[in-house]
Design a protein around this motif. Sequence first.
Motif, mmCIF file in Angstrom:
data_model
loop_
_atom_site.group_PDB
_atom_site.id
_atom_site.type_symbol
_atom_site.label_atom_id
_atom_site.label_comp_id
_atom_site.label_asym_id
_atom_site.label_seq_id
_atom_site.Cartn_x
_atom_site.Cartn_y
_atom_site.Cartn_z
ATOM 1 N N THR A 48 0.804 -1.218 0.000
ATOM 2 C CA THR A 48 0.000 0.000 0.000
ATOM 3 C C THR A 48 0.842 1.274 0.000
ATOM 4 O O THR A 48 0.306 2.372 -0.107
ATOM 5 C CB THR A 48 -0.912 0.038 1.230
ATOM 6 O OG1 THR A 48 -0.095 0.086 2.410
ATOM 7 C CG2 THR A 48 -1.810 -1.197 1.285
ATOM 8 N N LYS A 75 1.532 -2.932 -6.209
ATOM 9 C CA LYS A 75 1.273 -1.538 -5.883
ATOM 10 C C LYS A 75 -0.133 -1.112 -6.355
ATOM 11 O O LYS A 75 -0.650 -1.631 -7.344
ATOM 12 C CB LYS A 75 2.298 -0.635 -6.571
ATOM 13 C CG LYS A 75 3.730 -0.809 -6.074
ATOM 14 C CD LYS A 75 3.974 0.024 -4.842
ATOM 15 C CE LYS A 75 5.462 0.117 -4.534
ATOM 16 N NZ LYS A 75 5.709 0.954 -3.339
ATOM 17 N N PRO A 76 -0.730 -0.122 -5.678
ATOM 18 C CA PRO A 76 -1.993 0.451 -6.151
ATOM 19 C C PRO A 76 -1.761 1.260 -7.434
ATOM 20 O O PRO A 76 -0.619 1.584 -7.777
ATOM 21 C CB PRO A 76 -2.425 1.373 -5.008
ATOM 22 C CG PRO A 76 -1.561 1.009 -3.835
ATOM 23 C CD PRO A 76 -0.296 0.450 -4.396
ATOM 24 N N GLN A 83 -3.112 10.005 -4.698
ATOM 25 C CA GLN A 83 -4.305 9.757 -3.886
ATOM 26 C C GLN A 83 -4.666 10.997 -3.068
ATOM 27 O O GLN A 83 -5.843 11.373 -2.987
ATOM 28 C CB GLN A 83 -4.079 8.571 -2.948
ATOM 29 C CG GLN A 83 -5.262 8.305 -2.020
ATOM 30 C CD GLN A 83 -5.101 7.031 -1.230
ATOM 31 O OE1 GLN A 83 -5.025 5.937 -1.797
ATOM 32 N NE2 GLN A 83 -5.036 7.140 0.087
ATOM 33 N N CYS A 143 -9.913 4.155 1.436
ATOM 34 C CA CYS A 143 -8.464 3.974 1.352
ATOM 35 C C CYS A 143 -8.120 2.510 1.118
ATOM 36 O O CYS A 143 -7.290 2.183 0.265
ATOM 37 C CB CYS A 143 -7.805 4.495 2.637
ATOM 38 S SG CYS A 143 -6.000 4.622 2.543
ATOM 39 N N ARG A 197 -6.209 0.953 -2.169
ATOM 40 C CA ARG A 197 -4.838 0.484 -2.002
ATOM 41 C C ARG A 197 -4.724 -1.025 -1.759
ATOM 42 O O ARG A 197 -3.632 -1.584 -1.841
ATOM 43 C CB ARG A 197 -4.142 1.259 -0.881
ATOM 44 C CG ARG A 197 -4.286 2.772 -1.035
ATOM 45 C CD ARG A 197 -3.205 3.560 -0.363
ATOM 46 N NE ARG A 197 -1.939 3.508 -1.100
ATOM 47 C CZ ARG A 197 -1.704 4.211 -2.215
ATOM 48 N NH1 ARG A 197 -2.632 4.984 -2.737
ATOM 49 N NH2 ARG A 197 -0.519 4.111 -2.809
#
Length: 230
Positions: free
Chosen positions: A64, A91-92, A99, A115, A119
């Motif tokens: 994250t 990874k996001p 973000q 969130c 993520r």
Amino acid sequence: MEKADYDTLNKSLERKDSLDILKWAYSEFGDEIVYSCSFGVEGMVLIDLISKVNKEAKIIFLDTDFHFKETYELIDKVKARYPTLKINLIKPNLTPEEQAEQYGEKLWKVNPDQCCQLRKMIPLENQLSQHRAWISGLRREQSPTRANTEFVNKDNRFKSIKICPLIHWTEEEIWMYVKLHQLPYNDLHDRNYPSIGCEYCTKPVKEGEDPRSGRWADSGKTECGLHQQP
């Protein structure tokens, strides 16, 4: 598979141990199964067991960008100990900066569900869409929401099959295995962090408190959503 199929399958597996479950899973799904690991203490046990069954197993970690430095240090230790395992950090789509720009600063505090969605949930959904099944370290003892977990579970959220080889293990048994096999583990466990997630959303737990009470403390949130069924 329908619910009756899962019931029948779990009935046939109910007397099997964790290694047997993993052997069945890799025999059944081959390269189409992945272990989504958070690198908690259960993860250390599962990684060691998986390495005995499939030395080139695929393992993913939802990075994250908000994890403790101790978690990243542990991942490096695991990679060194099990060099043939295929460990990938996922990874996001958004960097922390992107973000913050789109959703505001400290989204984990303002809207922790969103969130986690950005993520963790979306990245895992993208990964699981490439696999038929995934492995999880859930244990029935961990929380009431996990008390009915079976070895093989229909995962409606991710349209997948979730394999949970450790459902019958107690916390004591987990730690006995770790000590017996001298497995690496997150140093935060020795500092009153029984359950470890992102740095911003994880606090130490006082003696006698629920082991997961340090996750999303004071928010009313108990799960990131990965293991909640719609």
